[in-house]
Design a protein around this motif. Sequence first.
Motif, PDB file in Angstrom:
ATOM      1  N   TYR A 134     -18.300  12.782  65.127  1.00 51.94           N
ATOM      2  CA  TYR A 134     -18.680  13.025  63.730  1.00 51.94           C
ATOM      3  C   TYR A 134     -18.216  14.412  63.284  1.00 51.94           C
ATOM      4  CZ  TYR A 134     -21.393   8.955  62.369  1.00 51.94           C
ATOM      5  OH  TYR A 134     -21.758   7.701  61.990  1.00 51.94           O
ATOM      6  N   SER A 137     -14.619  14.265  62.527  1.00 50.69           N
ATOM      7  CA  SER A 137     -14.308  13.605  61.249  1.00 50.69           C
ATOM      8  C   SER A 137     -14.622  14.501  60.060  1.00 50.69           C
ATOM      9  CB  SER A 137     -15.090  12.287  61.127  1.00 50.69           C
ATOM     10  OG  SER A 137     -16.479  12.542  60.995  1.00 50.69           O
ATOM     11  N   ALA A 138     -15.600  15.396  60.215  1.00 46.39           N
ATOM     12  CA  ALA A 138     -15.992  16.276  59.111  1.00 46.39           C
ATOM     13  C   ALA A 138     -15.160  17.556  59.078  1.00 46.39           C
ATOM     14  CB  ALA A 138     -17.475  16.626  59.214  1.00 46.39           C
ATOM     15  N   ASP A 313     -12.911   7.189  60.237  1.00 47.25           N
ATOM     16  CA  ASP A 313     -14.254   7.757  60.074  1.00 47.25           C
ATOM     17  C   ASP A 313     -15.308   6.739  60.478  1.00 47.25           C
ATOM     18  OD1 ASP A 313     -13.355  10.170  59.176  1.00 47.25           O
ATOM     19  OD2 ASP A 313     -13.448   9.620  57.053  1.00 47.25           O
ATOM     20  N   GLY A 317     -20.166   7.853  57.681  1.00 46.69           N
ATOM     21  CA  GLY A 317     -19.316   8.775  56.929  1.00 46.69           C
ATOM     22  C   GLY A 317     -18.640   8.091  55.756  1.00 46.69           C
ATOM     23  N   GLN A 318     -18.142   6.863  55.976  1.00 47.72           N
ATOM     24  CA  GLN A 318     -17.499   6.119  54.890  1.00 47.72           C
ATOM     25  C   GLN A 318     -18.496   5.759  53.789  1.00 47.72           C
ATOM     26  OE1 GLN A 318     -14.645   3.042  55.842  1.00 47.72           O
ATOM     27  NE2 GLN A 318     -14.547   3.704  57.995  1.00 47.72           N
ATOM     28  N   ARG A 321     -19.424   8.795  51.665  1.00 48.48           N
ATOM     29  CA  ARG A 321     -18.347   9.162  50.747  1.00 48.48           C
ATOM     30  C   ARG A 321     -18.353   8.268  49.493  1.00 48.48           C
ATOM     31  NH1 ARG A 321     -14.264  12.369  52.203  1.00 48.48           N
ATOM     32  NH2 ARG A 321     -14.598  11.920  54.416  1.00 48.48           N
ATOM     33  N   THR A 335     -23.326  13.846  56.410  1.00 48.87           N
ATOM     34  CA  THR A 335     -22.413  13.978  57.536  1.00 48.87           C
ATOM     35  C   THR A 335     -22.894  15.038  58.523  1.00 48.87           C
ATOM     36  OG1 THR A 335     -20.571  13.371  56.094  1.00 48.87           O
ATOM     37  CG2 THR A 335     -20.017  14.374  58.200  1.00 48.87           C
TER      38      THR A 335
END
Length: 671
Positions: A134, A137-138, A313, A317-318, A321, A335
């Motif tokens: 995670y 991804s961030a 992601d 996370g998706q 967003r 996130t």
Amino acid sequence: MGITEGLKRALVGRKLRSTQLGETLLPKRIALPVFASDPLSSVAYSPDEIFLTLSVAGVGAYTYSWKIGLFIAFVMLAVVASYRQNVQAYQSGGGDYEVATVNLGASAGLGVASALWVDYVLTVAVSISSAAQYLGSAVSVFQGHEVAVAVTGVVLLTAINLRGAKESGTAFAIPTYVFIVSMLAMVAWGFLREFVGGGLPDAETAEFTILPEDPFMSGLGGLAFAFLLLRAFASGCATLTGVEAIANGVPAFRPPKGKNAATTLLILGAVATTLAFSIVVLANITNVRIAEDPAEQLLRPDGSPVGHDFHQDPIVGQLARVIFDHFPPGFLIVTVATGLILLLAANTAFNGFPVLGSILARDRYMPRQLDTRGDRLAFSNGIALLAFFAIALIIAFDAQVTRLIQLYIVGVFVSFTLSQAGMVRHWTRLLKDTTDRSVRIRYNRSRAINGFGFMVTGVVLVVVLITKFTHGAWIAILAMVIVFLLMKAIRGHYDRVSLELEIHDSDVTLPSRVHAIVLVSKLHKPTMRALAYARVSRPNTIEALTVEFDPAETEAMMQRWDELAIPVPLKVINSPYRELVRPVLRYVKELRKASPRDVITVYIPEYVVGRWWEQLLHNQTALRLKGRLLFMPGVMVTSVPYQLDSAGKAKERLSKERPAAGDVRRGFQGD
């Protein structure tokens, strides 16, 4: 305070007295983040595992995800209801191990304990690895460095937990509650937008299609697809991991312990079930796409693979967003909070593993050191052991959650199933001795709940074993077998030692004589002190013993011995091969053979030095001799220390008063 002690105090904190143990007990608001962070955090990766498994059959298989999520929610509620009975019936902290041992026997208890040990290690490895993903991804700078990030996370958690359960719980409370609130807010806002605000937009991966594997190219259906659905269900059951930790951590709750633990379980079950199922539903609504091998399986609208440069992601996370597309801080909060809760989820294991280890050590199934509390009244050795194994797993599996999670779940459901079987037997036994009608109704209700839990968890265990065995679960099963056999061997060793140490009639009688031997390398102050101590001990016979390397030196020593009129005979043994240890051992062994009922005491003069490098220059021969003599029956070894000047100076340095931190600032200065 030395440098080492100062660093320890900075890391761990001030020492706590044993009488302060009650101050470390947790209220429910702190117990929730301490013990429930693992199952709460699993909602961040268990939905991913459902979709990743189904992606093997293509996008069409996603339609089954919400049904699988519904079954998992059902299992979660059944397990929570069952464990609410456990925590009120067994409050000593043994949890599943105690329930299985008391009601099903020692072997069943050890089976549960081995499963929990493996599962706790995997909990740390999976949670921390997922947190590293995670974070990657961030923050793009961490992509490709997940192993280093995960290892750092384990070390950080270890340091925090060494400070004690209450301090670690306080430190973790805020991130846990931020995660709960932010996730519930995301889910609520997502459904509100979908059903009231005109609908949610599609996820950024919605345009992709998924290339199914060969067995599913012609469509869904058949035995292979049924097996795939079971695999997806088994992977999604990761949501249930950590529920058993509350049963193991009941002693850490404030009174009434059982009631508070049961309430915490109820809150945990409600929140985790709501979040996990909602994420699965929202992922379907927004058409999230996620695959085991995104570089090859995810196809662009033109049919070309996304390639290895594409970063996939996680589902949360998706969703964040998409749902907070008009509120970027919302995406950031979700996130970051998810990454933190995944990092802190391992804290559940850091609280459960050491407690279980201490109970097993008390029952002589684990080394006694695991039952020792550290300076902050935490089981420090268990915490360090858990960290070591978790780091080893993270490095071995390259911090990849999809690979690690295949080893997961098995241990959880082994302990779930055996524990519920034990609880059914517990209530049955109580019913035999109870005539009060109201009490019998309550016991029957509890037995029915645990019986239902046994059936549900038993079925899930069979599914997990069938679907995950060849995908890595065999490694976890093998580890459980090894831990089980190791605990049996440790108990066997402790039992044999206890048997050997039992007092017999012969142990009460005194030895015939005590023969003292003072080892002499040269004639100096340490030798004279050892001779004086041996003489004042009043043995039946006493002699000095030296090993001859150089006849001239030995002759000079004997002459000096006579000049000093030392009232102890000096025995000289020859060593043609210039050995020291072996001739002494041979001489002592011959004395033992001549008088087996005698006790031989060997006095060894030793230097006490004050500097570490001086230790390397002295006492090496004495250490070798002691190490060999200690294994000889009927032989006592006594070290006679002689302090050199450096040792005295070191003692003076330690005894000097030193300014405490902040003394100068407060105006207190030494002379």
